[in-house]
Write a protein that holds these residues in place. Sequence first.
Motif, PDB file in Angstrom:
ATOM      1  N   ASP A 151       0.867  -1.179   0.000  1.00  0.00           N
ATOM      2  CA  ASP A 151       0.000   0.000   0.000  1.00  0.00           C
ATOM      3  C   ASP A 151       0.906   1.233   0.000  1.00  0.00           C
ATOM      4  N   ARG A 152       0.986   1.898  -1.136  1.00  0.00           N
ATOM      5  CA  ARG A 152       1.911   3.022  -1.308  1.00  0.00           C
ATOM      6  C   ARG A 152       1.615   4.184  -0.375  1.00  0.00           C
ATOM      7  N   THR A 153       0.344   4.327   0.047  1.00  0.00           N
ATOM      8  CA  THR A 153      -0.002   5.456   0.917  1.00  0.00           C
ATOM      9  C   THR A 153       0.631   5.319   2.301  1.00  0.00           C
ATOM     10  N   ASN A 154       1.023   4.104   2.688  1.00  0.00           N
ATOM     11  CA  ASN A 154       1.746   3.921   3.957  1.00  0.00           C
ATOM     12  C   ASN A 154       3.121   4.582   3.923  1.00  0.00           C
ATOM     13  N   TYR A 155       3.597   4.893   2.723  1.00  0.00           N
ATOM     14  CA  TYR A 155       4.930   5.472   2.535  1.00  0.00           C
ATOM     15  C   TYR A 155       4.842   6.903   2.016  1.00  0.00           C
ATOM     16  N   ASP A 156       3.727   7.565   2.295  1.00  0.00           N
ATOM     17  CA  ASP A 156       3.489   8.952   1.910  1.00  0.00           C
ATOM     18  C   ASP A 156       3.540   9.146   0.393  1.00  0.00           C
ATOM     19  N   ILE A 157       3.038   8.155  -0.340  1.00  0.00           N
ATOM     20  CA  ILE A 157       2.910   8.274  -1.793  1.00  0.00           C
ATOM     21  C   ILE A 157       1.412   8.345  -2.078  1.00  0.00           C
ATOM     22  N   LYS A 158       0.894   9.573  -2.122  1.00  0.00           N
ATOM     23  CA  LYS A 158      -0.551   9.781  -2.190  1.00  0.00           C
ATOM     24  C   LYS A 158      -1.045  10.305  -3.534  1.00  0.00           C
ATOM     25  N   TYR A 159      -0.136  10.581  -4.449  1.00  0.00           N
ATOM     26  CA  TYR A 159      -0.523  11.163  -5.733  1.00  0.00           C
ATOM     27  C   TYR A 159      -1.619  10.311  -6.395  1.00  0.00           C
ATOM     28  N   GLY A 160      -2.715  10.942  -6.787  1.00  0.00           N
ATOM     29  CA  GLY A 160      -3.794  10.273  -7.507  1.00  0.00           C
ATOM     30  C   GLY A 160      -4.568   9.246  -6.703  1.00  0.00           C
ATOM     31  N   SER A 161      -4.405   9.240  -5.395  1.00  0.00           N
ATOM     32  CA  SER A 161      -5.084   8.265  -4.550  1.00  0.00           C
ATOM     33  C   SER A 161      -6.511   8.691  -4.257  1.00  0.00           C
ATOM     34  N   GLY A 162      -7.462   7.821  -4.567  1.00  0.00           N
ATOM     35  CA  GLY A 162      -8.863   8.086  -4.250  1.00  0.00           C
ATOM     36  C   GLY A 162      -9.123   8.088  -2.752  1.00  0.00           C
ATOM     37  N   SER A 163      -8.202   7.582  -1.968  1.00  0.00           N
ATOM     38  CA  SER A 163      -8.343   7.588  -0.510  1.00  0.00           C
ATOM     39  C   SER A 163      -8.070   8.973   0.070  1.00  0.00           C
ATOM     40  N   PHE A 164      -7.389   9.834  -0.677  1.00  0.00           N
ATOM     41  CA  PHE A 164      -7.016  11.151  -0.172  1.00  0.00           C
ATOM     42  C   PHE A 164      -7.583  12.308  -0.985  1.00  0.00           C
ATOM     43  N   PHE A 165      -7.947  12.046  -2.240  1.00  0.00           N
ATOM     44  CA  PHE A 165      -8.439  13.113  -3.104  1.00  0.00           C
ATOM     45  C   PHE A 165      -9.786  12.731  -3.702  1.00  0.00           C
ATOM     46  N   GLU A 166     -10.703  13.692  -3.752  1.00  0.00           N
ATOM     47  CA  GLU A 166     -12.040  13.450  -4.302  1.00  0.00           C
ATOM     48  C   GLU A 166     -12.094  13.838  -5.779  1.00  0.00           C
ATOM     49  N   ASN A 167     -13.082  13.299  -6.453  1.00  0.00           N
ATOM     50  CA  ASN A 167     -13.402  13.651  -7.835  1.00  0.00           C
ATOM     51  C   ASN A 167     -12.256  13.427  -8.814  1.00  0.00           C
ATOM     52  N   LEU A 168     -11.471  12.371  -8.610  1.00  0.00           N
ATOM     53  CA  LEU A 168     -10.389  12.057  -9.548  1.00  0.00           C
ATOM     54  C   LEU A 168     -10.910  11.331 -10.782  1.00  0.00           C
ATOM     55  N   GLY A 169     -12.065  10.715 -10.656  1.00  0.00           N
ATOM     56  CA  GLY A 169     -12.651   9.996 -11.791  1.00  0.00           C
ATOM     57  C   GLY A 169     -11.696   8.960 -12.354  1.00  0.00           C
ATOM     58  N   ASP A 170     -11.521   8.990 -13.694  1.00  0.00           N
ATOM     59  CA  ASP A 170     -10.659   7.984 -14.331  1.00  0.00           C
ATOM     60  C   ASP A 170      -9.164   8.286 -14.161  1.00  0.00           C
ATOM     61  N   LYS A 171      -8.832   9.306 -13.400  1.00  0.00           N
ATOM     62  CA  LYS A 171      -7.423   9.615 -13.087  1.00  0.00           C
ATOM     63  C   LYS A 171      -6.976   8.933 -11.781  1.00  0.00           C
ATOM     64  N   THR A 172      -7.901   8.223 -11.127  1.00  0.00           N
ATOM     65  CA  THR A 172      -7.589   7.571  -9.856  1.00  0.00           C
ATOM     66  C   THR A 172      -6.567   6.456 -10.049  1.00  0.00           C
ATOM     67  N   ILE A 173      -5.554   6.465  -9.192  1.00  0.00           N
ATOM     68  CA  ILE A 173      -4.544   5.409  -9.160  1.00  0.00           C
ATOM     69  C   ILE A 173      -4.767   4.642  -7.865  1.00  0.00           C
ATOM     70  N   TYR A 174      -4.880   3.322  -7.958  1.00  0.00           N
ATOM     71  CA  TYR A 174      -5.144   2.524  -6.767  1.00  0.00           C
ATOM     72  C   TYR A 174      -3.958   2.559  -5.809  1.00  0.00           C
ATOM     73  N   ASP A 175      -4.274   2.422  -4.530  1.00  0.00           N
ATOM     74  CA  ASP A 175      -3.251   2.549  -3.486  1.00  0.00           C
ATOM     75  C   ASP A 175      -2.264   1.385  -3.484  1.00  0.00           C
ATOM     76  N   GLU A 176      -2.732   0.184  -3.799  1.00  0.00           N
ATOM     77  CA  GLU A 176      -1.858  -0.984  -3.735  1.00  0.00           C
ATOM     78  C   GLU A 176      -1.194  -1.279  -5.072  1.00  0.00           C
ATOM     79  N   PHE A 177       0.065  -1.685  -5.006  1.00  0.00           N
ATOM     80  CA  PHE A 177       0.754  -2.201  -6.179  1.00  0.00           C
ATOM     81  C   PHE A 177       1.411  -3.512  -5.795  1.00  0.00           C
TER      82      PHE A 177
END
Length: 191
Positions: free
Chosen positions: A157-183
């Motif tokens: 889970d990238r957000t555990n490492y302060d990698i929040k860019y494009g995360s739907g968990s932290f930003f609203e209304n990203l639509g199809d620009k949303t990048i999932y938190d897990e890789f």
Amino acid sequence: MKKGVFTLALALVFGSAAATEPIAEEKKEVKTDASTVTWKAYKVTGSHTGTVNLESGHLVFDGDQLTGGEFVADMTSLISTDMEGDGKAKLEGHLKADDFFGVENHGTSKLVFTEVKSTGKNSYEVTGDLTIKGITKPVTFDVSIYGSKATATVKVDRTNYDIKYGSGSFFENLGDKTIYDEFDLVVDLEF
């Protein structure tokens, strides 16, 4: 008869002493040039794949049982393998920027095994401390060992490492620009 009993007694004493001595743990260095770490990241509209090189690594064994390990990844080697040209260069540049892995300040990531449990023949559940961007969090994953090869798939889970860019968990209304938190990291090691 006395000689036979005495010999048997000596064999039992020295035989049991030898049997109770612990087997020394053996550190097996990973062949970094023959090992691969493949990443796969997901977004609403698809996914991207790539690789990152291991800088160093080893597994620790007690006899034939995995007991530990430590790995360092060279984050400056991070590349995309599913794109070409300008798109590839743009994605790789963004992944290396501070929005993602910030490789200028954090050139390596590290995984240190903290607990290894056997789950069957050649199979283990491993918990380790994963450090990305200077932040350390625990991860748990399965490892399979066959001869001088090991494989694992690690979900991060990238957000555990302060990698929040494009995360739907932290930003609203990203639509199809949303990048999932897990890789995923798919690791194939030779040692």
